[in-house]
Design a protein around this motif. Structure first.
Motif, PDB file in Angstrom:
ATOM      1  N   LEU A 272      31.611  94.180  30.046  1.00  0.00           N
ATOM      2  CA  LEU A 272      32.298  94.662  28.846  1.00  0.00           C
ATOM      3  C   LEU A 272      31.776  95.997  28.335  1.00  0.00           C
ATOM      4  O   LEU A 272      32.449  96.644  27.536  1.00  0.00           O
ATOM      5  N   SER A 273      30.603  96.406  28.774  1.00  0.00           N
ATOM      6  CA  SER A 273      29.939  97.547  28.139  1.00  0.00           C
ATOM      7  C   SER A 273      30.257  98.889  28.779  1.00  0.00           C
ATOM      8  O   SER A 273      29.837  99.929  28.262  1.00  0.00           O
ATOM      9  N   ASN A 274      30.992  98.921  29.898  1.00  0.00           N
ATOM     10  CA  ASN A 274      31.353 100.190  30.514  1.00  0.00           C
ATOM     11  C   ASN A 274      32.376 100.925  29.657  1.00  0.00           C
ATOM     12  O   ASN A 274      33.220 100.312  29.008  1.00  0.00           O
ATOM     13  N   ALA A 275      32.314 102.239  29.679  1.00  0.00           N
ATOM     14  CA  ALA A 275      33.238 103.041  28.876  1.00  0.00           C
ATOM     15  C   ALA A 275      34.693 102.771  29.247  1.00  0.00           C
ATOM     16  O   ALA A 275      35.586 102.828  28.404  1.00  0.00           O
ATOM     17  N   SER A 276      34.931 102.468  30.533  1.00  0.00           N
ATOM     18  CA  SER A 276      36.305 102.242  30.995  1.00  0.00           C
ATOM     19  C   SER A 276      36.850 100.892  30.553  1.00  0.00           C
ATOM     20  O   SER A 276      38.034 100.603  30.737  1.00  0.00           O
ATOM     21  N   GLU A 277      35.999 100.043  29.976  1.00  0.00           N
ATOM     22  CA  GLU A 277      36.415  98.696  29.597  1.00  0.00           C
ATOM     23  C   GLU A 277      36.638  98.572  28.088  1.00  0.00           C
ATOM     24  O   GLU A 277      36.522  97.471  27.533  1.00  0.00           O
ATOM     25  N   TYR A 284      38.170  91.107  23.850  1.00  0.00           N
ATOM     26  CA  TYR A 284      37.101  90.107  23.786  1.00  0.00           C
ATOM     27  C   TYR A 284      36.740  89.807  22.336  1.00  0.00           C
ATOM     28  O   TYR A 284      36.663  88.640  21.922  1.00  0.00           O
ATOM     29  N   PHE A 285      36.533  90.854  21.548  1.00  0.00           N
ATOM     30  CA  PHE A 285      36.145  90.639  20.153  1.00  0.00           C
ATOM     31  C   PHE A 285      37.303  90.111  19.317  1.00  0.00           C
ATOM     32  O   PHE A 285      37.092  89.330  18.374  1.00  0.00           O
ATOM     33  N   SER A 286      38.504  90.498  19.639  1.00  0.00           N
ATOM     34  CA  SER A 286      39.652  89.936  18.928  1.00  0.00           C
ATOM     35  C   SER A 286      39.749  88.433  19.171  1.00  0.00           C
ATOM     36  O   SER A 286      40.019  87.650  18.247  1.00  0.00           O
ATOM     37  N   LEU A 287      39.515  88.030  20.415  1.00  0.00           N
ATOM     38  CA  LEU A 287      39.549  86.602  20.745  1.00  0.00           C
ATOM     39  C   LEU A 287      38.396  85.859  20.085  1.00  0.00           C
ATOM     40  O   LEU A 287      38.560  84.741  19.577  1.00  0.00           O
ATOM     41  N   LEU A 349      26.004  95.426  21.030  1.00  0.00           N
ATOM     42  CA  LEU A 349      26.975  94.813  20.124  1.00  0.00           C
ATOM     43  C   LEU A 349      27.275  93.379  20.547  1.00  0.00           C
ATOM     44  O   LEU A 349      27.260  92.454  19.721  1.00  0.00           O
ATOM     45  N   VAL A 350      27.528  93.169  21.837  1.00  0.00           N
ATOM     46  CA  VAL A 350      27.847  91.832  22.329  1.00  0.00           C
ATOM     47  C   VAL A 350      26.644  90.903  22.195  1.00  0.00           C
ATOM     48  O   VAL A 350      26.760  89.768  21.719  1.00  0.00           O
ATOM     49  N   LEU A 351      25.476  91.385  22.605  1.00  0.00           N
ATOM     50  CA  LEU A 351      24.269  90.554  22.533  1.00  0.00           C
ATOM     51  C   LEU A 351      23.926  90.201  21.082  1.00  0.00           C
ATOM     52  O   LEU A 351      23.618  89.044  20.778  1.00  0.00           O
TER      53      LEU A 351
END
Length: 366
Positions: A272-277, A284-287, A349-351
Motif C-alpha cells: 500500500l505504501s508505494n507512490a503508484s498505489e 483501503y482506508f475507506s473500507l 500511516l498504516v502501521l
C-alpha cells in the motif's frame, strides 16, 4: 476491453473517473435523489432559477451525474424534445458550446493531476461567459470539485458568482462543503445529497455493469452492495478492483485484535505504501473507516453490519467503550487526510492505524 475503456482513450482527462466505467457525463439516468431533482426542476419551471447551485454530499453517491442531468435539462429548456439526444451526445463529449467544465488540470510531464483547481483554469470563464458565438439559451459552468479550488481560483470564481451574466448557471460539486469559502457558499443554493437507498445503489450498479460491459458474479456483487454504504462508486470500486480482497484482509486483521500478525501486516503495508498505489491506499482506508463506522452503529443501535461484522462488534465494542471507538475513527480519518495532503510516509500511516486499534482493543475491552 469494456465499452467505457474504449471511450476513455480519446476522452478528456478527468481526475476522479473510475477506470473501466462511464464518466458521469456519459450516464443518462440518475437513481435516487428525487427530492433534489424536483427542487431544481421546480425552480427552472417557475422562472426563478438561482444562478448557482452547490451539490454537496459523500463520495460516489451521484453528485456529478446529477449535475450533468441538470446541465442537460437547462441546455434543453425551451427547445424541442427531439434535441434532447443531440444535447446528451454533446454534453457527454464536452463539445456543447454552452457548457464549461472546470477541474484539476493534468500535467503531461509528470503524468499527474494537480492538487488544486488553479486560477488559470478558472480564468477560462472570462472567454466562455463573454463568447457570443455559442448556441443561444443558457450557459452552464460545472466546477468538479469546488472544494479543490485554491485561494486565487476561489477568488476568481467568486467574482463571476457576484456578477453573473443572464441565463448563466453554475453547478458546484463538493464532497467537503466546509472547505469552501463562506463567500462562495453564501452565493449558491445548496442541495445536500445523502447516501442512496440500497435498492437505488443496486439498480445503479447493475445499470453501470450492463452499460459498460463489465461482468461479475452474484457473490461479488452481493458483497460489494453490502459494503457500499449508499455509494455507487464504492460498489463499483469493490467489484472492479482488489477491493473485495482488501476488505477481507482488513476484517481478518480485525478478527485477531488485540493481537496483530506482524509478518502479514508488513506485507500489506508494502503493498500500500508505494507512490503508484495511492488509489489502492485510499480504498483501503475507506473500507477500514467504513467498517469501524458500521461497528459503531451496530454497537449503538444493533443495526448496520454484515453477519461477520456483527460477530466482531459483539467481541470488541460495547456501549461502555463506544466513545473510544468513535474517537479512534475521527483520529484515523484526520491522520489519513493529513498524510495524503502532505505526502507523508504511507507505511507509517498504516502501521500507526493498526497500533492505535490494537491499543484500543487492549485497554478498553468489552
Amino acid at each position: 476491453m469494456s465499452a467505457a475503456a474504449e471511450r476513455q482513450r480519446a476522452a478528456p482527462a478527468e481526475p476522479d473517473r473510475l477506470e473501466g466505467f462511464s464518466s458521469p457525463r456519459e450516464v443518462d439516468r440518475v437513481f435516487g435523489h428525487e427530492a433534489a431533482i424536483a427542487e431544481f426542476e421546480d425552480a427552472l419551471r417557475s422562472g426563478r432559477m438561482h444562478h448557482a447551485w452547490l451539490l454537496t454530499g459523500p463520495e460516489g453517491i451521484g453528485k456529478a451525474t446529477l449535475a450533468y442531468r441538470f446541465a442537460r435539462t437547462v441546455l434543453a429548456h425551451g427547445g424541442h424534445h427531439g434535441e434532447a439526444e443531440a444535447i446528451f451526445r454533446k454534453v457527454a463529449a464536452l463539445s456543447h458550446p454552452n457548457l464549461l467544465l472546470l477541474l484539476r488540470p493534468y500535467n503531461e510531464k509528470t503524468k499527474r493531476y494537480g492538487q488544486w483547481i488553479s486560477v488559470d483554469e478558472v480564468r477560462r470563464l472570462r472567454a466562455f461567459l463573454g463568447n457570443t458565438a455559442g448556441e443561444s439559451g443558457w450557459r452552464v459552468v460545472i466546477v468538479d470539485r469546488a472544494d479543490e479550488l485554491n485561494t486565487n481560483a476561489a477568488n476568481a470564481l467568486l467574482k463571476a458568482l457576484e456578477e453573473p451574466p443572464g441565463q448563466t448557471l453554475f453547478l458546484l460539486i463538493s464532497a467537503a462543503e466546509g472547505r469552501l469559502p463562506v463567500t462562495i457558499r453564501s452565493r449558491a443554493r445548496t442541495l445536500r445529497l445523502f447516501p442512496l437507498q440500497e435498492s437505488d445503489v443496486e439498480r445503479a450498479v447493475r445499470a453501470a455493469l450492463a452499460r459498460d460491459g463489465y461482468e461479475t458474479d452474484e457473490a461479488t456483487l452481493a458483497t460489494a452492495l453490502a459494503l457500499a454504504q449508499g455509494s455507487v462508486r464504492r460498489a463499483l470500486e469493490l467489484i472492479s478492483s482488489e477491493g473485495i480482497g482488501l476488505y477481507g484482509e482488513i476484517i481478518d486483521t480485525f478478527a485477531r485484535l488485540p493481537e496483530l500478525d506482524a509478518t502479514r501486516l508488513h506485507k500489506v503495508v508494502d503493498g500500500l505504501s508505494n507512490a503508484s498505489e495511492s488509489e489502492r491506499l485510499e480504498l483501503y482506508f475507506s473500507l477500514l473507516l467504513g467498517l469501524i463506522e458500521r461497528l459503531i452503529r451496530f454497537a449503538a443501535t444493533g443495526e448496520g453490519a454484515t453477519d461477520r461484522e456483527r460477530e466482531l462488534g459483539l467481541r470488541l465494542l460495547s456501549r461502555a467503550n463506544l466513545a473510544y471507538w468513535a474517537g479512534a475513527w475521527e483520529a484515523i480519518a484526520e491522520e489519513r487526510s493529513e498524510a495524503i495532503a502532505l505526502n507523508l510516509d504511507k507505511s507509517l500511516l498504516v502501521l500507526d492505524t493498526w497500533f492505535r486499534l490494537q491499543k484500543l482493543a487492549r485497554e478498553h475491552p468489552v
